[in-house]
Each structure stands twice: as C-alpha cells, then as structure tokens.
Design a protein around this motif. Structure first.
Motif, PDB file in Angstrom:
ATOM      1  N   ILE A 404       0.872  -1.174   0.000  1.00  0.00           N
ATOM      2  CA  ILE A 404       0.000   0.000   0.000  1.00  0.00           C
ATOM      3  C   ILE A 404       0.915   1.231   0.000  1.00  0.00           C
ATOM      4  CG2 ILE A 404      -1.742   1.272   1.337  1.00  0.00           C
ATOM      5  CD1 ILE A 404      -2.408  -1.504   2.681  1.00  0.00           C
ATOM      6  N   ILE A 405       0.620   2.184  -0.874  1.00  0.00           N
ATOM      7  CA  ILE A 405       1.417   3.419  -0.849  1.00  0.00           C
ATOM      8  C   ILE A 405       0.501   4.533  -0.352  1.00  0.00           C
ATOM      9  CG2 ILE A 405       2.843   5.029  -2.178  1.00  0.00           C
ATOM     10  CD1 ILE A 405       3.430   2.675  -4.109  1.00  0.00           C
ATOM     11  N   ARG A 406       0.721   4.907   0.920  1.00  0.00           N
ATOM     12  CA  ARG A 406      -0.128   5.924   1.555  1.00  0.00           C
ATOM     13  C   ARG A 406       0.680   7.198   1.736  1.00  0.00           C
ATOM     14  NH1 ARG A 406      -1.593   8.477   6.273  1.00  0.00           N
ATOM     15  NH2 ARG A 406      -3.851   8.747   6.484  1.00  0.00           N
ATOM     16  N   GLY A 407       0.245   8.240   1.062  1.00  0.00           N
ATOM     17  CA  GLY A 407       0.941   9.528   1.185  1.00  0.00           C
ATOM     18  C   GLY A 407       2.414   9.420   0.831  1.00  0.00           C
ATOM     19  N   GLY A 408       2.720   8.565  -0.137  1.00  0.00           N
ATOM     20  CA  GLY A 408       4.119   8.434  -0.569  1.00  0.00           C
ATOM     21  C   GLY A 408       4.932   7.438   0.247  1.00  0.00           C
ATOM     22  N   TYR A 409       4.369   6.916   1.344  1.00  0.00           N
ATOM     23  CA  TYR A 409       5.089   5.931   2.169  1.00  0.00           C
ATOM     24  C   TYR A 409       4.645   4.521   1.815  1.00  0.00           C
ATOM     25  CZ  TYR A 409       6.477   9.797   5.208  1.00  0.00           C
ATOM     26  OH  TYR A 409       7.007  10.964   5.703  1.00  0.00           O
ATOM     27  N   ASN A 410       5.606   3.579   1.748  1.00  0.00           N
ATOM     28  CA  ASN A 410       5.254   2.167   1.534  1.00  0.00           C
ATOM     29  C   ASN A 410       4.757   1.572   2.843  1.00  0.00           C
ATOM     30  OD1 ASN A 410       6.164   2.416  -1.024  1.00  0.00           O
ATOM     31  ND2 ASN A 410       7.641   0.753  -0.944  1.00  0.00           N
ATOM     32  N   VAL A 411       3.584   0.938   2.783  1.00  0.00           N
ATOM     33  CA  VAL A 411       3.022   0.278   3.965  1.00  0.00           C
ATOM     34  C   VAL A 411       2.848  -1.201   3.604  1.00  0.00           C
ATOM     35  CG1 VAL A 411       1.025   0.174   5.512  1.00  0.00           C
ATOM     36  CG2 VAL A 411       1.810   2.388   4.648  1.00  0.00           C
ATOM     37  N   TYR A 412       3.360  -2.093   4.480  1.00  0.00           N
ATOM     38  CA  TYR A 412       3.312  -3.529   4.191  1.00  0.00           C
ATOM     39  C   TYR A 412       2.214  -4.181   5.023  1.00  0.00           C
ATOM     40  CZ  TYR A 412       7.625  -2.333   1.929  1.00  0.00           C
ATOM     41  OH  TYR A 412       8.546  -1.732   1.104  1.00  0.00           O
ATOM     42  N   PRO A 413       1.126  -4.627   4.335  1.00  0.00           N
ATOM     43  CA  PRO A 413      -0.031  -5.183   5.055  1.00  0.00           C
ATOM     44  C   PRO A 413       0.331  -6.270   6.060  1.00  0.00           C
ATOM     45  CG  PRO A 413      -0.571  -4.900   2.748  1.00  0.00           C
ATOM     46  CD  PRO A 413       0.893  -4.579   2.875  1.00  0.00           C
ATOM     47  N   ARG A 414       1.294  -7.133   5.708  1.00  0.00           N
ATOM     48  CA  ARG A 414       1.626  -8.248   6.598  1.00  0.00           C
ATOM     49  C   ARG A 414       2.074  -7.754   7.981  1.00  0.00           C
ATOM     50  NH1 ARG A 414       5.895 -12.842   6.739  1.00  0.00           N
ATOM     51  NH2 ARG A 414       5.329 -13.573   8.796  1.00  0.00           N
ATOM     52  N   GLU A 415       2.839  -6.661   7.999  1.00  0.00           N
ATOM     53  CA  GLU A 415       3.339  -6.109   9.273  1.00  0.00           C
ATOM     54  C   GLU A 415       2.164  -5.659  10.147  1.00  0.00           C
ATOM     55  OE1 GLU A 415       6.030  -2.304  10.775  1.00  0.00           O
ATOM     56  OE2 GLU A 415       5.686  -2.595   8.619  1.00  0.00           O
ATOM     57  N   ILE A 416       1.172  -5.029   9.517  1.00  0.00           N
ATOM     58  CA  ILE A 416      -0.001  -4.537  10.264  1.00  0.00           C
ATOM     59  C   ILE A 416      -0.832  -5.719  10.754  1.00  0.00           C
ATOM     60  CG2 ILE A 416      -2.071  -3.095  10.096  1.00  0.00           C
ATOM     61  CD1 ILE A 416      -0.546  -1.594   7.797  1.00  0.00           C
ATOM     62  N   GLU A 417      -0.968  -6.752   9.901  1.00  0.00           N
ATOM     63  CA  GLU A 417      -1.732  -7.955  10.283  1.00  0.00           C
ATOM     64  C   GLU A 417      -1.114  -8.632  11.501  1.00  0.00           C
ATOM     65  OE1 GLU A 417      -3.074  -8.652   5.639  1.00  0.00           O
ATOM     66  OE2 GLU A 417      -1.544  -9.945   6.507  1.00  0.00           O
ATOM     67  N   GLU A 418       0.217  -8.716  11.521  1.00  0.00           N
ATOM     68  CA  GLU A 418       0.917  -9.332  12.663  1.00  0.00           C
ATOM     69  C   GLU A 418       0.549  -8.609  13.965  1.00  0.00           C
ATOM     70  OE1 GLU A 418       3.200 -11.840  13.094  1.00  0.00           O
ATOM     71  OE2 GLU A 418       3.647 -12.409  11.033  1.00  0.00           O
ATOM     72  N   VAL A 419       0.502  -7.270  13.918  1.00  0.00           N
ATOM     73  CA  VAL A 419       0.187  -6.475  15.108  1.00  0.00           C
ATOM     74  C   VAL A 419      -1.284  -6.646  15.496  1.00  0.00           C
ATOM     75  CG1 VAL A 419      -0.006  -4.109  16.005  1.00  0.00           C
ATOM     76  CG2 VAL A 419       2.041  -4.807  14.732  1.00  0.00           C
ATOM     77  N   LEU A 420      -2.182  -6.520  14.514  1.00  0.00           N
ATOM     78  CA  LEU A 420      -3.620  -6.601  14.814  1.00  0.00           C
ATOM     79  C   LEU A 420      -4.028  -7.960  15.387  1.00  0.00           C
ATOM     80  CD1 LEU A 420      -5.191  -4.689  11.776  1.00  0.00           C
ATOM     81  CD2 LEU A 420      -4.944  -3.877  14.115  1.00  0.00           C
ATOM     82  N   LEU A 421      -3.328  -9.040  14.972  1.00  0.00           N
ATOM     83  CA  LEU A 421      -3.686 -10.370  15.478  1.00  0.00           C
ATOM     84  C   LEU A 421      -3.402 -10.530  16.969  1.00  0.00           C
ATOM     85  CD1 LEU A 421      -2.820 -12.612  12.472  1.00  0.00           C
ATOM     86  CD2 LEU A 421      -4.979 -12.606  13.685  1.00  0.00           C
ATOM     87  N   ARG A 422      -2.716  -9.564  17.555  1.00  0.00           N
ATOM     88  CA  ARG A 422      -2.494  -9.610  19.011  1.00  0.00           C
ATOM     89  C   ARG A 422      -3.647  -8.936  19.776  1.00  0.00           C
ATOM     90  NH1 ARG A 422       2.091 -12.020  20.169  1.00  0.00           N
ATOM     91  NH2 ARG A 422       3.754 -12.063  18.614  1.00  0.00           N
ATOM     92  N   HIS A 423      -4.585  -8.350  19.046  1.00  0.00           N
ATOM     93  CA  HIS A 423      -5.755  -7.723  19.685  1.00  0.00           C
ATOM     94  C   HIS A 423      -6.717  -8.837  20.109  1.00  0.00           C
ATOM     95  CE1 HIS A 423      -9.451  -5.473  20.252  1.00  0.00           C
ATOM     96  NE2 HIS A 423      -8.764  -4.348  20.176  1.00  0.00           N
ATOM     97  N   PRO A 424      -7.170  -8.838  21.360  1.00  0.00           N
ATOM     98  CA  PRO A 424      -8.006  -9.954  21.857  1.00  0.00           C
ATOM     99  C   PRO A 424      -9.318 -10.175  21.111  1.00  0.00           C
ATOM    100  CG  PRO A 424      -7.927  -8.124  23.436  1.00  0.00           C
ATOM    101  CD  PRO A 424      -6.890  -7.836  22.394  1.00  0.00           C
ATOM    102  N   SER A 425      -9.838  -9.139  20.446  1.00  0.00           N
ATOM    103  CA  SER A 425     -11.131  -9.304  19.754  1.00  0.00           C
ATOM    104  C   SER A 425     -10.993  -9.758  18.310  1.00  0.00           C
ATOM    105  CB  SER A 425     -11.893  -7.972  19.753  1.00  0.00           C
ATOM    106  OG  SER A 425     -12.087  -7.547  21.070  1.00  0.00           O
ATOM    107  N   ILE A 426      -9.742  -9.941  17.836  1.00  0.00           N
ATOM    108  CA  ILE A 426      -9.538 -10.253  16.420  1.00  0.00           C
ATOM    109  C   ILE A 426      -9.082 -11.695  16.230  1.00  0.00           C
ATOM    110  CG2 ILE A 426      -8.168  -9.668  14.357  1.00  0.00           C
ATOM    111  CD1 ILE A 426      -8.134  -6.754  15.331  1.00  0.00           C
ATOM    112  N   ALA A 427      -9.881 -12.477  15.473  1.00  0.00           N
ATOM    113  CA  ALA A 427      -9.519 -13.872  15.186  1.00  0.00           C
ATOM    114  C   ALA A 427      -8.679 -13.950  13.915  1.00  0.00           C
ATOM    115  CB  ALA A 427     -10.770 -14.729  15.040  1.00  0.00           C
TER     116      ALA A 427
END
Length: 508
Positions: A404-427
């Motif tokens: 994902i290129i947001r405002g000129g910055y590269n964002v890697y979905p996998r990195e965000i998914e790794e973090v979100l999966l530590r949220h207790p409400s997210i399976a």
C-alpha cells in the motif's frame, strides 16, 4: 537420456515395504503393495482408453483414497496429471481442461456434475472414480510396471490462481517433483518411515501433493486422509491414528489452536509444517503453547514444486521467518525494480525473492512471454518482497502487488496484520489498500471477530495507534464473518479490494 518417474515414489515402497500401511481413509487401510497394484490396474485401464505417454489427464477429486490411486495410475501410464481445484465453476474447469489440452477427465462422484458439464462442452472423455474406474481396471490388463519417462518430461501441470488474469498452467517435471519430495523428506525435516502424517491439505494443490503425499511416501511413512478439514475432527482423528506429523496452512493452525481447549486428548505431534501463506507469529505461539509442538514455517509456490525454503532443525528456527533454502536450492533477494535483470542485494535489504535450483518449473504451458518474465538470468522471480538477515533467515514482507502506498510511504499489510492479530477481539484479519483522494491509498483492515466478542471499529483504530506508525494504522476497519480464500488457502485480497472499493469509506 536420464529417466525418472514420479511413479517410482510408490513403486519403490511396494518393492521395499509391500506390507506396510500406506494409506488410511476412514475404515479403509491400504498397504503400499495394495495401492501400487490398484494403480497399475488403473494404469492398464488408462492405456486401454487411449492414454499415451505425455497425454494430459485431468484429475478432480477430494482427499479420498481415489486421489492418490488415480494420481499414480496416470504417472504409471506415462501421462501428465492436471489437478483440478474443487471449488471451480464449470466454466473455470473448462478453461483448465482446454488450456492444458487434457484428453480425459477422472472425476470423483462428488464433483461429477461440474466436471462432466465442462468436459462435455469440449467433447472430452470422462471416467468417474470409484465404481466406473474400478470396473474398467478389472477388465483391463494391469501394466507390469510404470512407463519410463525422461527426467525433464512434464509430470504435473498446476493451474496457478495468479493475481491477475486467467489461471496459467505451471509445468513441473518428474525431476522437479521427485527431488522436492526427496529433500523435503530427508534434508529439510527429519521424516522417518514410522511417521504417520495427516493429509488435510487438498491434494490437488502443490503443498498437499508434494509435502503431504509425495514426501510422506518418499520416506515410506503412512498418510491418513481427512477429506474435509474440521479442527475438532482433525484432533480426534490424529489421536485415534497416532498421527505425529501435521502439514497445514495458517487458517488450519488458527482453528486447531482454538479447538484444543475443548479436546479430551491432544495428539503427540513431532513435526508441524506451515506454508501456503504467512503464519502470523501470534498464531504460531498460540498453537505451540496448546499442542507443545514446534511449527516449522516454510515457503514455496506452484512454480517451485512447491517448497523453496523452510525452518529446519539444522539451522535452528526463527519465528516470523521462512527459514533457509532447501538442499540444492538458492533463494536470494534481488532489486525489485530491475525487472529485466537480476541484481542481487546484500543482507538486510528489502527486495524481490528470487529462486533457482532443481525445484524451479519448466515454464507456463503455451505462454512463452509469461515464462520469460518469470525466469530471468536463470532465476525465478516470485513477485514476493522479502529480506535475508545476516544468519541467512529469509522473511516474506509482502506480495509486490499488495504493498500500500499511503501519502508516498510504503506500507506492508503483513506487518499490520501481525500487530492486529495480538488484539483480543480479532480472530483473523486481512489488510488492504483502498483508493483515497487525499493520500492515494488508505489502509483498511478487514476483521473476522473472535467468537464471543463485539469489537468496535473505532476502538480497534484507537488501539492500533498505540502499536503502529502514523502512516500505518488502519483508518478504516470493516467486519466480515470469513475471509475469501483461494485454492492454496491464501486470502484473496483482490476480492476484498473489489468489495470494499464499492462501499464508500466513512471519513475517519
């Protein structure tokens, strides 16, 4: 000319350990000798139907005993197996049959309606597995042994779901498959003849076919088939059959970890291999804690037979990585922008994962341009972005097409998914980029809530702010009952993008 056949994987077991249990499906138990006799009888029937060495035979069946028997029958007759994904529509099956030039379709009764519709539209002969194929075999002269093939002759054509356009046929040779099965069995992990593996991955897919079926049998071990994956049923079956080896995709590990607390007994697992998609570290930890077993994550593609790398006991393991290359295979990181040449990068730099070795396919059937784009300077370009650390551990960061290129910055979905999966409400979660007038693209998380929770989109966004950089956290959160999965159990992000582009984003 060097000769070799995938059929030797079964034939040699019938010679060396004929009385050993090879296959278990429900109440059915077959020895290597019995499976090979069935395969040779059916190979005789195929020859009688006009199948000649090099002919393509499509195979459409679930994980029942009919699949391996038919698979090795085609190989023994010298044919090329074209596995057909079970969830395809008749039109999609028609594409596979036509594109591959299949002359015959072997179809399981459960898929017969779709399979027949596709084959009849093209005037291709159909044989139903089970009663019809058994009768044909009974009336035919079994082949005395398997037909000799050149090591580089095609053995299997896998249709890749591909991220763009129509599925392409990846042609794998006998050498590709036999070598991949052999190094998976004897070099990557310590697979033993007395092991018992669960065959829950679809055998029509490269991971299930090479790692569960061919590698297990290459080692002379037993395969227990589970036609439809259900976590509670899988645990029960593994305990009952004494299974100690499990091969699965991340969604299976998620389900097994969730089902473990309700199980009366858990299997004693020695080797667990994950592949098909990235295994989030949070899932790996939950599974290892529940089962007291180590997970070896690997990586591969249909075009690489499939295994290219895996965490291996010899090198030690590192959660969140895909380990080291297989024996005889090179995996490096190349400059992603340099598409017409391979420019290797030093450790630590982000680039495209490139592979060379005995596992790299012959090319895409009838598509020289696509083959030339994928095979550059003797390397296969995977389309995946990754890094290699100083210890040689490889890590997949994301698909080149999913960045994902947001405002000129590269964002890697996998990195965000790794973090979100530590949220207790997210399976489960998939992160995608959606068009945005201000930033070009906006980060959207599609969340499958953990059971018994009622997560709140704004609360998830707020929580993310504390764990992710300002350009990374999801401004938009959507909820879904399930994520769409492709043939290899990877999340189909293009479907999610299409779905949520339709829905106008609420301003965050």
């Amino acid at each position: 000319m060097a000769t070799l056949s995938v059929a030797a994987i079964l034939a040699e077991n019938a010679r060396r350990r004929p009385g050993k249990t090879a296959l278990v499906e429900g109440e059915l138990r077959l020895t290597f000798g019995e499976v090979w006799r069935r395969a040779l009888a059916r190979a005789g029937a195929l020859s009688g139907l006009g199948v000649r060495p090099g002919d393509r035979v499509a195979l459409m069946a679930p994980n029942t005993a009919e699949f391996p028997v038919a698979y090795f029958a085609v190989a023994a007759a010298g044919g090329v197996v074209v596995p057909v994904h079970l969830l395809l529509s008749a039109g999609e099956v028609e594409h596979v049959l036509k594109d591959s030039g299949a002359t015959l379709l072997l179809v399981h009764p459960a898929q017969a309606e779709t399979g027949r519709a596709a084959a009849e539209a093209l005037g291709i002969q159909v044989v139903t597995l089970g009663e019809e194929f058994t009768e044909l075999a009974a009336g035919a002269e079994p082949l005395p042994s398997y037909v000799t093939r050149g090591a580089d002759d095609p053995a299997v054509i896998f249709y890749t779901s591909g991220t763009t356009g129509v599925p392409k046929g990846a042609v794998l040779s006998h050498f590709n498959i036999v070598m991949n099965a052999t190094v998976n069995a004897f070099d990557a992990n310590d697979i033993r003849a007395d092991d018992i593996a669960l065959g829950a991955l679809p055998l029509f897919h490269a991971f299930g076919q090479t790692v569960s079926l061919n590698s297990t049998w290459r080692a002379g071990a037993t395969l227990v088939l589970l036609p439809r994956f259900d976590a509670a049923r899988a645990i029960e079956l593994m305990v009952k059959e004494g299974v100690n080896t499990f091969h699965g995709v991340p969604t299976m590990y998620v389900a097994l970890a969730a089902a473990a607390p309700q199980a009366a007994t858990l299997p004693d697992l020695r080797v667990c291999v994950s592949g098909g998609a990235s295994l989030p570290v949070a899932v790996l930890e939950r599974f290892e804690e529940a089962f007291g077993a180590k997970v070896y994550e690997g990586y591969g593609l249909s075009e690489t037979s499939p295994t290219a790398t895996v965490n291996q006991p010899l090198f030690g393991t590192k959660p969140g990585t895909i380990g080291h290359p297989l024996w005889g295979v090179d995996v490096e990181i190349a400059r992603a922008e340099a598409e017409s040449r391979i420019e290797l990068l030093p450790p630590g730099e982000l680039g495209e994962v490139v592979i060379r070795g005995h596992n790299v396919f012959s090319g895409y059937l009838g598509r020289p341009e696509a083959t030339a784009e994928a095979l550059v300077d003797g390397w296969f370009r995977t389309g995946d972005l990754g890094t290699k650390d100083d210890d040689g551990f490889l890590r997949i960061v994301d698909r080149k097409k999913d960045v994902i290129i947001r405002g000129g910055y590269n964002v890697y979905p996998r990195e965000i998914e790794e973090v979100l999966l530590r949220h207790p409400s997210i399976a489960q979660v998939a992160v995608i980029g959606l068009p945005d007038e201000l930033h070009g693209e906006e980060v959207c998380a599609v969340v499958v809530p953990a059971s018994g929770t009622a997560p709140d989109a704004a609360a998830i966004t707020e929580w993310s702010k504390g764990h992710l950089g300002r350009h990374k956290y999801p401004r938009r959160v959507e909820f879904a009952d399930a994520l769409p999965l492709g043939p290899s159990m990877k999340v189909l992000k293009r479907e999610l993008r299409a779905k949520y582009v339709e829905k106008r984003a609420d301003p965050a």
